[in-house]
Structures are given as C-alpha cells and as structure tokens.
Design a protein around this motif. Sequence first.
Motif, PDB file in Angstrom:
ATOM      1  N   GLY A 417     -11.900  -8.395  -9.006  1.00  0.00           N
ATOM      2  CA  GLY A 417     -11.758  -9.806  -9.307  1.00  0.00           C
ATOM      3  C   GLY A 417     -10.503 -10.157 -10.066  1.00  0.00           C
ATOM      4  O   GLY A 417     -10.286 -11.320 -10.422  1.00  0.00           O
ATOM      5  N   ASN A 418      -9.669  -9.162 -10.358  1.00  0.00           N
ATOM      6  CA  ASN A 418      -8.423  -9.419 -11.067  1.00  0.00           C
ATOM      7  C   ASN A 418      -7.348  -9.896 -10.093  1.00  0.00           C
ATOM      8  O   ASN A 418      -7.490  -9.816  -8.875  1.00  0.00           O
ATOM      9  CB  ASN A 418      -7.945  -8.156 -11.789  1.00  0.00           C
ATOM     10  CG  ASN A 418      -8.962  -7.639 -12.788  1.00  0.00           C
ATOM     11  OD1 ASN A 418      -9.595  -8.436 -13.499  1.00  0.00           O
ATOM     12  ND2 ASN A 418      -9.132  -6.329 -12.857  1.00  0.00           N
ATOM     13  N   GLU A 419      -6.241 -10.381 -10.660  1.00  0.00           N
ATOM     14  CA  GLU A 419      -5.112 -10.776  -9.832  1.00  0.00           C
ATOM     15  C   GLU A 419      -4.496  -9.544  -9.185  1.00  0.00           C
ATOM     16  O   GLU A 419      -4.409  -8.481  -9.805  1.00  0.00           O
ATOM     17  CB  GLU A 419      -4.061 -11.482 -10.703  1.00  0.00           C
ATOM     18  CG  GLU A 419      -3.494 -12.735 -10.055  1.00  0.00           C
ATOM     19  CD  GLU A 419      -2.522 -13.453 -10.965  1.00  0.00           C
ATOM     20  OE1 GLU A 419      -1.309 -13.378 -10.701  1.00  0.00           O
ATOM     21  OE2 GLU A 419      -2.995 -14.054 -11.941  1.00  0.00           O
ATOM     22  N   VAL A 420      -4.089  -9.681  -7.922  1.00  0.00           N
ATOM     23  CA  VAL A 420      -3.478  -8.556  -7.223  1.00  0.00           C
ATOM     24  C   VAL A 420      -2.152  -8.209  -7.885  1.00  0.00           C
ATOM     25  O   VAL A 420      -1.326  -9.084  -8.149  1.00  0.00           O
ATOM     26  CB  VAL A 420      -3.272  -8.889  -5.739  1.00  0.00           C
ATOM     27  CG1 VAL A 420      -2.518  -7.768  -5.034  1.00  0.00           C
ATOM     28  CG2 VAL A 420      -4.610  -9.140  -5.064  1.00  0.00           C
ATOM     29  N   ASP A 421      -1.958  -6.930  -8.170  1.00  0.00           N
ATOM     30  CA  ASP A 421      -0.734  -6.449  -8.816  1.00  0.00           C
ATOM     31  C   ASP A 421       0.407  -6.479  -7.809  1.00  0.00           C
ATOM     32  O   ASP A 421       0.452  -5.672  -6.876  1.00  0.00           O
ATOM     33  CB  ASP A 421      -0.963  -5.035  -9.343  1.00  0.00           C
ATOM     34  CG  ASP A 421       0.264  -4.491 -10.083  1.00  0.00           C
ATOM     35  OD1 ASP A 421       1.252  -5.230 -10.210  1.00  0.00           O
ATOM     36  OD2 ASP A 421       0.210  -3.334 -10.524  1.00  0.00           O
ATOM     37  N   MET A 422       1.335  -7.415  -7.989  1.00  0.00           N
ATOM     38  CA  MET A 422       2.445  -7.527  -7.052  1.00  0.00           C
ATOM     39  C   MET A 422       3.366  -6.317  -7.148  1.00  0.00           C
ATOM     40  O   MET A 422       4.054  -5.972  -6.191  1.00  0.00           O
ATOM     41  CB  MET A 422       3.222  -8.811  -7.320  1.00  0.00           C
ATOM     42  CG  MET A 422       2.394 -10.083  -7.120  1.00  0.00           C
ATOM     43  SD  MET A 422       1.652 -10.198  -5.478  1.00  0.00           S
ATOM     44  CE  MET A 422       3.102 -10.433  -4.472  1.00  0.00           C
ATOM     45  N   GLY A 423       3.390  -5.668  -8.309  1.00  0.00           N
ATOM     46  CA  GLY A 423       4.173  -4.445  -8.437  1.00  0.00           C
ATOM     47  C   GLY A 423       3.660  -3.363  -7.508  1.00  0.00           C
ATOM     48  O   GLY A 423       4.440  -2.609  -6.916  1.00  0.00           O
ATOM     49  N   PHE A 424       2.329  -3.307  -7.349  1.00  0.00           N
ATOM     50  CA  PHE A 424       1.756  -2.343  -6.416  1.00  0.00           C
ATOM     51  C   PHE A 424       2.195  -2.639  -4.987  1.00  0.00           C
ATOM     52  O   PHE A 424       2.546  -1.737  -4.223  1.00  0.00           O
ATOM     53  CB  PHE A 424       0.231  -2.369  -6.504  1.00  0.00           C
ATOM     54  CG  PHE A 424      -0.449  -1.879  -5.256  1.00  0.00           C
ATOM     55  CD1 PHE A 424      -0.384  -0.547  -4.891  1.00  0.00           C
ATOM     56  CD2 PHE A 424      -1.124  -2.760  -4.422  1.00  0.00           C
ATOM     57  CE1 PHE A 424      -0.989  -0.095  -3.735  1.00  0.00           C
ATOM     58  CE2 PHE A 424      -1.724  -2.325  -3.271  1.00  0.00           C
ATOM     59  CZ  PHE A 424      -1.657  -0.988  -2.926  1.00  0.00           C
ATOM     60  N   ILE A 425       2.182  -3.948  -4.612  1.00  0.00           N
ATOM     61  CA  ILE A 425       2.578  -4.322  -3.256  1.00  0.00           C
ATOM     62  C   ILE A 425       4.015  -3.901  -2.989  1.00  0.00           C
ATOM     63  O   ILE A 425       4.341  -3.332  -1.940  1.00  0.00           O
ATOM     64  CB  ILE A 425       2.416  -5.838  -3.056  1.00  0.00           C
ATOM     65  CG1 ILE A 425       0.944  -6.254  -3.265  1.00  0.00           C
ATOM     66  CG2 ILE A 425       2.893  -6.247  -1.681  1.00  0.00           C
ATOM     67  CD1 ILE A 425      -0.007  -5.659  -2.273  1.00  0.00           C
ATOM     68  N   LYS A 426       4.897  -4.142  -3.954  1.00  0.00           N
ATOM     69  CA  LYS A 426       6.296  -3.769  -3.783  1.00  0.00           C
ATOM     70  C   LYS A 426       6.443  -2.260  -3.722  1.00  0.00           C
ATOM     71  O   LYS A 426       7.262  -1.727  -2.966  1.00  0.00           O
ATOM     72  CB  LYS A 426       7.120  -4.354  -4.931  1.00  0.00           C
ATOM     73  CG  LYS A 426       7.157  -5.875  -4.943  1.00  0.00           C
ATOM     74  CD  LYS A 426       7.845  -6.414  -6.195  1.00  0.00           C
ATOM     75  CE  LYS A 426       7.823  -7.936  -6.223  1.00  0.00           C
ATOM     76  NZ  LYS A 426       8.419  -8.485  -7.454  1.00  0.00           N
ATOM     77  N   SER A 427       5.663  -1.545  -4.531  1.00  0.00           N
ATOM     78  CA  SER A 427       5.732  -0.089  -4.516  1.00  0.00           C
ATOM     79  C   SER A 427       5.238   0.471  -3.187  1.00  0.00           C
ATOM     80  O   SER A 427       5.781   1.432  -2.659  1.00  0.00           O
ATOM     81  CB  SER A 427       4.879   0.475  -5.658  1.00  0.00           C
ATOM     82  OG  SER A 427       5.346   0.012  -6.892  1.00  0.00           O
ATOM     83  N   MET A 428       4.183  -0.151  -2.632  1.00  0.00           N
ATOM     84  CA  MET A 428       3.664   0.284  -1.350  1.00  0.00           C
ATOM     85  C   MET A 428       4.723   0.124  -0.275  1.00  0.00           C
ATOM     86  O   MET A 428       4.920   0.999   0.575  1.00  0.00           O
ATOM     87  CB  MET A 428       2.425  -0.532  -0.986  1.00  0.00           C
ATOM     88  CG  MET A 428       1.749  -0.065   0.308  1.00  0.00           C
ATOM     89  SD  MET A 428       0.206  -0.941   0.625  1.00  0.00           S
ATOM     90  CE  MET A 428       0.839  -2.558   1.037  1.00  0.00           C
ATOM     91  N   LYS A 429       5.453  -0.968  -0.331  1.00  0.00           N
ATOM     92  CA  LYS A 429       6.538  -1.185   0.626  1.00  0.00           C
ATOM     93  C   LYS A 429       7.625  -0.127   0.488  1.00  0.00           C
ATOM     94  O   LYS A 429       8.145   0.391   1.469  1.00  0.00           O
ATOM     95  CB  LYS A 429       7.122  -2.587   0.400  1.00  0.00           C
ATOM     96  CG  LYS A 429       8.226  -2.936   1.358  1.00  0.00           C
ATOM     97  CD  LYS A 429       9.563  -2.793   0.687  1.00  0.00           C
ATOM     98  CE  LYS A 429      10.524  -2.314   1.750  1.00  0.00           C
ATOM     99  NZ  LYS A 429      11.418  -1.325   1.217  1.00  0.00           N
ATOM    100  N   LYS A 430       7.945   0.221  -0.750  1.00  0.00           N
ATOM    101  CA  LYS A 430       8.990   1.210  -0.997  1.00  0.00           C
ATOM    102  C   LYS A 430       8.635   2.548  -0.359  1.00  0.00           C
ATOM    103  O   LYS A 430       9.455   3.203   0.269  1.00  0.00           O
ATOM    104  CB  LYS A 430       9.199   1.391  -2.502  1.00  0.00           C
ATOM    105  CG  LYS A 430      10.180   2.485  -2.880  1.00  0.00           C
ATOM    106  CD  LYS A 430      10.327   2.560  -4.390  1.00  0.00           C
ATOM    107  CE  LYS A 430      11.263   3.699  -4.781  1.00  0.00           C
ATOM    108  NZ  LYS A 430      10.668   5.019  -4.557  1.00  0.00           N
ATOM    109  N   GLU A 431       7.382   2.945  -0.508  1.00  0.00           N
ATOM    110  CA  GLU A 431       6.970   4.226   0.034  1.00  0.00           C
ATOM    111  C   GLU A 431       6.916   4.211   1.561  1.00  0.00           C
ATOM    112  O   GLU A 431       6.972   5.256   2.195  1.00  0.00           O
ATOM    113  CB  GLU A 431       5.593   4.606  -0.522  1.00  0.00           C
ATOM    114  CG  GLU A 431       5.526   4.676  -2.040  1.00  0.00           C
ATOM    115  CD  GLU A 431       6.450   5.729  -2.622  1.00  0.00           C
ATOM    116  OE1 GLU A 431       6.867   6.629  -1.876  1.00  0.00           O
ATOM    117  OE2 GLU A 431       6.758   5.645  -3.807  1.00  0.00           O
ATOM    118  N   MET A 432       6.800   3.015   2.151  1.00  0.00           N
ATOM    119  CA  MET A 432       6.723   2.933   3.602  1.00  0.00           C
ATOM    120  C   MET A 432       8.087   3.036   4.258  1.00  0.00           C
ATOM    121  O   MET A 432       8.184   3.163   5.465  1.00  0.00           O
ATOM    122  CB  MET A 432       6.060   1.613   4.017  1.00  0.00           C
ATOM    123  CG  MET A 432       4.570   1.583   3.765  1.00  0.00           C
ATOM    124  SD  MET A 432       3.858  -0.002   4.218  1.00  0.00           S
ATOM    125  CE  MET A 432       2.128   0.331   3.893  1.00  0.00           C
ATOM    126  N   GLY A 433       9.173   2.930   3.510  1.00  0.00           N
ATOM    127  CA  GLY A 433      10.496   3.107   4.096  1.00  0.00           C
ATOM    128  C   GLY A 433      11.107   1.795   4.534  1.00  0.00           C
ATOM    129  O   GLY A 433      10.918   0.760   3.905  1.00  0.00           O
TER     130      GLY A 433
END
Length: 480
Positions: A417-433
């Motif tokens: 129920g917390n706000e989605v961590d946008m840092g996680f989203i950006k990190s996920m993108k980084k790992e995807m290349g």
Amino acid sequence: MKKVCWPYFDPDFDNLPERIYGPTCRVCIDNESMEDCTVVKVDSVNKQGLLLAVVQVLTDLNLTISKGYISSDAGWFMDVFHVQDEQGKKVRDQKVINYIQQAIGTTRESTPSLPKARAYTNNVSEADHPSEHTAIEMSGTDRPGLFSEISAALADLHCNIVEAHAWSHNACLACIAYISDQSSDTPIEDPHRLASIEDHLTTVLRANTVPSISSGPPQITNREVKTGGFLGWEGTMTNVERRLHQLMLSVRDFDGPKSSSPMGTGLNLTVGGMKMAVSIENCVQKGYSIVSIECKDRPRLLFDTVCTLTDMQYVIFHASVGSHDGRAFQEYFIRHNDGYALNTESEKERVIKCLEAAIERRVCEGVRLKLCAENRVGLLSDITRVLRENGLAVVRADIATKGEKAVNAFYVRDVSGNEVDMGFIKSMKKEMGLVDLEVRNDDTTRRTNISSHDQTNRFSFGDLLKSQLERFSHNFIAIN
C-alpha cells in the motif's frame, strides 16, 4: 389428398420500414456545423444493442465523445454524437469517415476492417491475427502475484502468450489471453491438452484462497477457466473489453464495501481523485427509470456504462451525455427488457453498484510501465516474476505481439500500500540494458522517459535484482 394452404405474405411487407423511412440506417458525418468537433448522426430502425454497437464503432477508433443525445422511442433510433480524434481535432481522415459509415450501416455485407494503427488503445500495438490463436478466459479471486503465476503456468505448459488483457478490481481478476503452441506457433486444438491447461490454470486460481469471516470483500467461489475462444469475437479491442466486463460481473466484483449514503440520493465514491455519484429515480408518468452518473471524465467511459446496462438486460430509450471541466455527466432513461422500470430498491442498488464497478475498473492509480522486447516463450513470466518478487502487484495488463516484437504495458502498485519506489523502477531499467522504459505515475500525473544514455538516472539496485534480470536482459530492445 387434402391440399394444404398457407397464408399469403406480400414479399414487399418485409421492406415496408425501409420504404416508409428510407434506408434502414442512415449515417451522416458533419464537419461543418461545429467549430471544434465532428458531428455523427445516426438514424435507423431500432433494435436491442444498436446503441452499444454504435458506441463500439466510435470507441474502436479512439474517438473522444464529448457530447451525445440518444432517442429510440416508437421503433426508431436517433443518435447525435460530438466526437474528436486523439489530437482533439475534427475527424478529417476520409478512411475513418468511410469506416464509420460502413460499420454502423446495417446494409453492409461484412464488417470492414479497422484503419491501421487504431485497433488498440494504451499505445499497445495490435497483435498479429489474434483470432488464429487459442483463446483462454479466466476469472476468480485476485491476490498479489496471481498474474505472474498465470504467466509462469502457461510457460510451463509450453504455451506462447501472443496477446493478453487482464483487469483487477475489488479483489477480483478477469483475464483473456491468446496462446499458441510453443514449438509450432499454431493454435492448440487437442481437447486433452486444452483440458489439461484448464485444470492447471484452475488450480493456480484456487491456490491460497481460504474462506474468510472478516469484514473484507466476499470470497469468490465461481472461479472459471475456459479455453477455445468465444463466439462473436471479431478482433476489436472493445469486444475484448466487453468480455472482461462480463467476466468481472460474473465474479461479482461490484460487491465491495457498502456506502452509508441513502439509496435515494445515490452513492458517492472517490474515483481518480474526484467524487463519483450514481443515482436512480423513477419517472412514474412515462414508466422510465432515470439513471444519473457524475464522475471524472476519461476515455471509453461511455462504452463502459452503455456496455454494463446492455449486458444487464436494460434498454436505453433516451440518453444525454456530456463533459465539462474534466467531469462527465450522463443521464439514461431505461427499462428492463420486460418493459418495466426498476421497481425495487434492491434492483436499483445492484444497478448502481454495477455501474460504479464498471467506471472504476479502468481507473488505475499507480505506475504504468511499458516495455518492448524481442518476443520469446517465458518473457512475460520473467518480467512479472521480477515485479512480484520486488513487492509490486500488477493491477492491469495489456500484452501484444507484432512480428518478433512484444509490447508489455502494466499498471503496478506496491503490495504493502506504499507509494511505488521510482528509484526501483529506474534501477530495474538500468539492469535491463538498452531500453527506453516509459513510466507514468498516475498518482501524481508525472511522466518520465528513462533513457539508458542518461547517466544522471543510473542507479544501482543491487545484486538481487541484477541476478534475476541478467539472464534475459539481452532480449530487450529500444522502443521506436
């Protein structure tokens, strides 16, 4: 032998309405009367479901209906819609105008094809010939990670997901997927294999669902999985969405917490940051029930409400719809198919709840992720597993393939129920290349395009996520 005599029917009798009124359906596209919109006028002999069919045609073309007037008394149907294209301008494309006239007209021999690049919304490309693949529809109780488990189960069963659409609302899930055989990329027609797929997916839907005596949403017992496609599907997005509405209705997603508002004044809920009010009163003199809706305006709203009333077996005789300053106003004069108005408070309450649910199902207040990749078996399972294992629940999904490319659009929320961590989203993108991962945060209407070449947005998510993504990150490509 006695001679049998049959009553005589004048062969011209069947054409009497057309001789009196002209063609059975007249469609006029007027670009002159209004300065900022196109006026679509429809005159036709009336029949049940015609209003929904007209709205479906306009919705399939992603046209915005800013105003509408509907009247269908005395066996004749008259509609006037004010519409704009996706850029908020008049409809000038002659191909689109021709399609509207041909698709609504009742004298056509076959339904024309939609103009290219307009069959689907949400910027998800149209799938390649989805009618040539096996259709699966699923409905039941939702839980965090269920869509990921369904994707993994289909991958384990050697099924390639060509297209999928899923809605989650009030702890209920409805999903329609189009699959093919992993090895041959052909429809799956073996009855034994289809039965095995149904059994496997039914087991997934039933897992970890324990009856509850708490005050939360009621537990759903009519979980269902069907394979093999369904009748009447013609490949348009509105037909898929209508079926999703029907599946949600079948699992009673409208049975949510009750409002304390009195039924006479309707229920007031907050949807998309604005209050929604739905009320019903009877017009005794004319024998109608008057349904009034006021809520935040959005695309496809008219389709959702008309679809729900039609599928609940109500006939819309008159209607007026419009929007102003981001709010939509709709008024319907309806009767049940048997010709009677809504006479009991319980029936009114059920209609109000179903309309509220239909309006809410599309409203996803979360983060929207859109990823594009080279398609392969198990890709969807991999992506959704990473989201699930990092605390994100998929509340809506639109998956499509075009040739060798897969486009995946998800609305995700934090399971806590917390706000989605946008840092996680950006990190996920980084790992995807090398991926242009499009992110839209609907909670704050913030939109960000994250490029792999933007060094200021590069974060380190840690070894855990990296280990999960490394083995399939090379499959991602940039979105054009």
